[in-house]
Design an enzyme around this catalytic site. Structure first.
Site, PDB file in Angstrom:
ATOM      1  N   GLY A  11       0.734  -1.195  -0.019  1.00 54.72           N
ATOM      2  CA  GLY A  11       0.110  -0.156  -0.033  1.00 54.72           C
ATOM      3  C   GLY A  11       0.905   1.076  -0.107  1.00 54.72           C
ATOM      4  O   GLY A  11       2.243   1.247   0.184  1.00 54.72           O
ATOM      5  N   GLY A  13       0.662   4.813   1.984  1.00 51.54           N
ATOM      6  CA  GLY A  13      -0.081   5.896   3.103  1.00 51.54           C
ATOM      7  C   GLY A  13       0.358   7.188   2.474  1.00 51.54           C
ATOM      8  O   GLY A  13       0.867   7.337   1.513  1.00 51.54           O
ATOM      9  N   ASP A 135      -8.253  12.212   8.308  1.00 50.57           N
ATOM     10  CA  ASP A 135      -8.340  11.600   6.743  1.00 50.57           C
ATOM     11  C   ASP A 135      -8.703  10.167   6.784  1.00 50.57           C
ATOM     12  O   ASP A 135      -8.068   9.115   6.358  1.00 50.57           O
ATOM     13  CB  ASP A 135      -6.975  11.643   6.005  1.00 50.57           C
ATOM     14  CG  ASP A 135      -7.161  11.231   4.581  1.00 50.57           C
ATOM     15  OD1 ASP A 135      -8.122  11.630   3.973  1.00 50.57           O
ATOM     16  OD2 ASP A 135      -6.313  11.075   3.985  1.00 50.57           O
TER      17      ASP A 135
END
Ligand code: INR
Length: 302
Positions: A11, A13, A135
């Site tokens: 992923g 970030g 977020d």
């Protein structure tokens, strides 16, 4: 970093790439997040170290991803890089929702309830320690499919920097979970911004589709206004003084249950309290945990 066997990238970030890795000494799978430091020379800025300690404190909560270690290393150019070593989780909520969306099946009502409770609990813990996530979105919520446990990620470090408009890769950040006060340019926002995001995620778990999928700040606001009605001074005192406020088309609120037809009455009530326009009227994460929607949830194994 020789202590780890770095495997595939899993992923990205907000501030760095995340890799799956094996800790050689134990054989344990971990997640390595490589963080670039924006400051040019003198190693790790004190603000970053402070943020790491916040992350360490928050990751005591079972619903916040656990930070196991922090390793400082030098890259080839002699610049300092930080590796954050985290526990590994096998998926994120975005992938989990997508897998249901593709097959056209709903996420079981009791699964939605359990995930929502864990999310509220993690968010309440962060807020109790004075930390806003700012977020929250399905991509930042990690899951273990086996145990159906949910953990908040991509947290804390953001406060060491200014909130980015774009990720360092220049990929555009999603606006879908952003609270109306942030979109309207409020400068002093509160824990209520995270609760708004939690509400948007709640609706998305129920329908497997994003509730407000805007592709610009204006479109994002219009999505919200079309469902919840265009806000005014009566429902949200002070709204017309926010810096980005303009004249907007006037919409009346629709019934929230039309957006989440499969959600029961208690669920719709909780959702409506999470999506209050006036941040001071929005339910807190802590209060949300006590809402009747969660009464039938077995909380003993959480
Ligand atoms: C997975 C991610 C599995 N595990 C994406 C992911 C897809 C599939 O980001 C991830 C992480 C993990 C992750 O297992 N531990 C962490 C991400 C982050 C922290 S962060 C820790 O902070 O979002 O970058």
């Amino acid at each position: 970093m020789d202590a780890f066997k770095k495997l595939e990238k899993v992923g990205e970030g907000t501030y760095g790439k995340v890799y799956r890795a094996i800790e050689k000494a134990t054989g344990k799978t971990v997640a390595l997040k490589k963080t670039r430091l924006h400051e040019d020379d003198e190693g790790v800025p004190p603000t970053t170290l402070r943020e790491v300690s916040i992350l360490r404190m928050l990751s005591r909560d079972p619903h916040v991803v656990r930070l196991l270690d922090v390793k400082q290393a030098q890259n080839k150019e002699g610049k300092t890089v930080l590796y954050l070593v985290f526990e590994y989780m096998d998926t994120d909520l975005k992938k989990f929702i997508k897998s249901h969306c593709h097959t056209g099946e709903n996420i079981l009502a009791k699964t939605v309830k359990s995930l929502m409770y864990q999310l509220c609990k993690g968010v309440a813990f962060c807020h109790a320690h004075g930390v806003l996530h700012r977020d929250l979105k399905p991509h930042n919520l990690l899951m273990d499919r086996q145990t159906m446990s949910l953990k908040i990620a991509d947290l804390g470090l953001a406060r060491a920097f200014t909130l980015p408009i774009k990720k360092y890769t220049h990929e555009i950040l999603t606006l879908w979970y952003r609270a109306p006060e942030v979109l309207l340019g409020a400068t002093h926002y509160s824990t209520a911004v995270d609760v708004w995001s939690v509400g948007c995620i709640f609706a998305e778990l129920v329908t497997t589709h994003a509730l407000f999928p805007g592709d610009s700040e204006l479109q994002q606001l219009l999505h919200i206004f079309r469902l919840l009605g265009t806000p005014n001074e009566k429902v949200w005192p002070g709204v017309s003084s926010l810096v980005n406020w303009h004249e907007y088309p006037q919409w009346s609120p629709l019934s929230l249950s039309s957006a989440v037809p499969k959600l029961d009455k208690d669920g719709v009530d909780l959702l409506s309290q999470m999506l209050q326009y006036d941040p001071s009227k929005r339910i807190s994460a802590k209060k949300a945990m006590e809402h009747p929607y969660f009464d039938e949830l077995d909380k003993s194994n959480l």
